[in-house]
Motif scaffolding. Structure first.
Motif, short mmCIF file in Angstrom:
data_model
loop_
_atom_site.label_atom_id
_atom_site.label_comp_id
_atom_site.label_asym_id
_atom_site.label_seq_id
_atom_site.Cartn_x
_atom_site.Cartn_y
_atom_site.Cartn_z
N SER B 9 0.81 -1.21 0.00
CA SER B 9 0.00 0.00 0.00
C SER B 9 0.85 1.26 0.00
O SER B 9 0.37 2.33 -0.41
N THR B 10 2.09 1.15 0.46
CA THR B 10 2.98 2.31 0.48
C THR B 10 4.40 1.89 0.09
O THR B 10 4.79 0.73 0.24
N LYS B 38 -1.23 7.02 -12.57
CA LYS B 38 -0.76 7.73 -11.39
C LYS B 38 -1.80 8.75 -10.96
O LYS B 38 -2.29 9.54 -11.77
N HIS B 39 -2.14 8.70 -9.68
CA HIS B 39 -3.08 9.65 -9.12
C HIS B 39 -2.26 10.73 -8.44
O HIS B 39 -1.59 10.48 -7.43
N LYS B 89 -0.04 8.32 -5.90
CA LYS B 89 -0.59 6.97 -5.77
C LYS B 89 -0.65 6.32 -7.15
O LYS B 89 -1.18 6.90 -8.09
N TYR B 90 -0.13 5.10 -7.23
CA TYR B 90 -0.02 4.40 -8.51
C TYR B 90 -1.01 3.23 -8.53
O TYR B 90 -1.03 2.41 -7.62
N GLY B 110 -4.07 0.37 -5.32
CA GLY B 110 -3.08 1.43 -5.41
C GLY B 110 -1.94 1.31 -4.42
O GLY B 110 -2.06 0.69 -3.36
N THR B 111 -0.80 1.90 -4.79
CA THR B 111 0.36 1.99 -3.91
C THR B 111 0.76 3.46 -3.81
O THR B 111 0.99 4.11 -4.84
N THR B 112 0.82 3.96 -2.60
CA THR B 112 1.20 5.36 -2.39
C THR B 112 2.72 5.46 -2.30
O THR B 112 3.34 4.81 -1.45
#
Lengths: 113, 117
Positions: B9-10, B38-39, B89-90, B110-112
């Motif tokens: 997650s991160t 990408k967010h 965030k991806y 997502g991964t931050t």
């Protein structure tokens, strides 16, 4: 210049009230989509449209209606807003299905109290 | 059941380093596509790179590349020479073709990513 715009950018609504989220695209794309994003989830598809005056249900359509009055505009309507509909809503457009990337709007943060 | 899984997650890195973001997916379709988005902190969702299931080419776009392991149903996004602006965030997303004509994207959680100067 942003090609997909959403309004409002944020909104606070009361439970049971009607909410309309608007999306406008200048990409000349046929396909438009509404997604919601919740904490701990990815984006989930609510409704989509591939032509004006027609909409299709996505994965989580319950409690939502959609309207596509023109190629450029796509609205998401919550007739009776509920607490569970608090989320960030994204609109997107793409030229077609498939391996075309989708172009997203900036999102609308909706809080239902 | 989640069809697109991003386990981490991160992730945190220093500027200049390389980062690999992992994504696994489930599909029974022969033809499908995978996307990375990408967010941004501003709220904008930006397309990064695409991988077609039928392609064996190693996709690359600027500092972004993918490692596609089709037999493992895994795709990783590699970001080289990290910059602080890579923070965000991806999301990994799957599009799969079905008989009726297809469906929209299925996103992972997502991964931050945080990149320190």
């Amino acid at each position: 210049e942003a090609a997909v715009t959403q309004s409002p950018r944020s909104k606070v609504a009361v439970t049971g009230g009607k909410v309309t989220l608007s999306c406008h695209q200048t990409n000349n794309h046929d396909y438009m989509y509404w997604y919601r994003q919740d904490t701990g989830h990815g984006l989930r598809l609510i409704h989509y449209s591939y032509v004006a005056d027609s909409t299709e249900k996505g994965d989580i359509p319950d409690g939502y209606k959609a309207s596509r009055p023109s190629q450029e505009n796509f609205s998401l309507i919550l007739e009776l807003a509920s607490l569970s509909q608090t989320a960030v809503y994204f609109c997107a457009s793409s030229p077609d299905w498939g391996n075309y990337e989708q172009y997203f709007g900036p999102g609308t943060r909706l809080t239902v109290l | 059941a989640q069809k697109v899984i991003q386990v981490w997650s991160t992730a945190s890195r220093q500027e200049g380093e390389e980062l690999t973001l992992d994504c696994s997916y489930e599909t029974s379709q022969v033809l499908y596509h995978l996307f990375w988005y990408k967010h941004l902190l501003s709220g904008e969702m930006v397309f990064l790179i695409r991988q077609m299931s039928s392609s064996t080419a190693k996709e690359r776009s600027g500092r972004y590349s993918v490692v596609f392991q089709k037999s493992l149903k895994s795709i990783s996004l590699v970001i080289s020479a990290l910059q602080p602006d890579d923070s965000g965030k991806y999301f990994c997303a799957l599009w799969e073709l079905v008989y009726q004509g297809g469906r929209a994207l299925i996103f992972g959680t997502g991964t931050t990513v945080s990149v320190s100067p």
